[in-house]
Design a protein around this motif. Sequence first.
Motif, PDB file in Angstrom:
ATOM      1  N   ALA A  54      57.641   2.618 -24.261  1.00  0.00           N
ATOM      2  CA  ALA A  54      57.071   3.780 -24.944  1.00  0.00           C
ATOM      3  C   ALA A  54      55.736   3.371 -25.564  1.00  0.00           C
ATOM      4  O   ALA A  54      55.570   2.242 -26.023  1.00  0.00           O
ATOM      5  CB  ALA A  54      58.023   4.265 -26.024  1.00  0.00           C
ATOM      6  N   SER A  60      53.627   8.534 -25.795  1.00  0.00           N
ATOM      7  CA  SER A  60      54.844   9.015 -25.119  1.00  0.00           C
ATOM      8  C   SER A  60      55.422  10.301 -25.723  1.00  0.00           C
ATOM      9  O   SER A  60      55.923  11.156 -24.997  1.00  0.00           O
ATOM     10  CB  SER A  60      55.909   7.924 -25.094  1.00  0.00           C
ATOM     11  N   HIS A  61      55.323  10.438 -27.053  1.00  0.00           N
ATOM     12  CA  HIS A  61      55.917  11.613 -27.690  1.00  0.00           C
ATOM     13  C   HIS A  61      55.159  12.898 -27.341  1.00  0.00           C
ATOM     14  O   HIS A  61      55.702  13.984 -27.458  1.00  0.00           O
ATOM     15  CB  HIS A  61      55.971  11.430 -29.213  1.00  0.00           C
ATOM     16  N   SER A  62      53.909  12.758 -26.909  1.00  0.00           N
ATOM     17  CA  SER A  62      53.103  13.967 -26.702  1.00  0.00           C
ATOM     18  C   SER A  62      52.872  14.284 -25.216  1.00  0.00           C
ATOM     19  O   SER A  62      52.110  15.193 -24.906  1.00  0.00           O
ATOM     20  CB  SER A  62      51.762  13.821 -27.422  1.00  0.00           C
TER      21      SER A  62
END
Length: 225
Positions: free
Chosen positions: A200, A204-206
């Motif tokens: 990650a 990665s979160h977006s």
Amino acid sequence: MLAEARSIAVLTGAGVSAESGVPTFRGAAGLWRQFRPEDLATPEAFARDPKLCWEWYDWRRGLIANVLPNPGHAALAKLECTLITQNVDGLHQSAGSKNVIEVHGSIWLLRCTECGRAWQDFSPSLEIPPHCDCGGLARPGVVWFGENLNPKVWAAAERAVRTCDVLLVAGTSAVVYPAAGLVPLARSAGATIIEINLEATALSHSVDFAFTGASGVILPQLVDR
Ligand code: OAD
């Protein structure tokens, strides 16, 4: 999404060349664990000790000259796309990619610090430090910390991500700007973002899809499908 995309852009980083045997910059075996960027990869470092700086670049040239593109490079060469790379190793071109934008320059390029002439030299070992025909000291044709990117090259990269339907982001920690800023730029222009990385990242979160694994395995699977 890839199959239906009218325009695909790709942003790659050092991780894409890792399976060829080129060290990455960050992470456990990264170059920046062994070396300090401020000693080797800044205009001040070059001005202070051009020989030391060149020895490091020449070592990397020798290393890269002995490796081959991997299946990740080969897959991207089959994909019709604009390929933006932070890598200076030239392995995308060796694999057959045509439309490559090298935002951090090329380790095979030399530039005269006196007359500004730029030329390519693919020899794995240079006379250190190299000089131009005019007698001036040559520098590596890469972008160092604290330097601006080439405005024309950067404009082409921005254009590609603003106009793509899908942006593939492979093998980059996405922490070095302005290159990492291409991802939010693509996103705000409406592109689908697909990340491929061993782990990650800050991105990665977006992203829309994050595939965890080696680019040499995942890119061929994506492109073949
Ligand atoms: P980094 O070394 O920062 O990041 C490499 C990324 O690749 C990490 O996120 C790894 O998890 C990932 N990775 C490693 N092996 C992989 C594999 N086989 N498959 C997929 N992912 C893998 O390299 P960059 O993001 O390219 O700039 O670094 C950006 C810039 O920082 C470089 O262009 C260079 C450096 O300082 C300059 O020299 C100007």
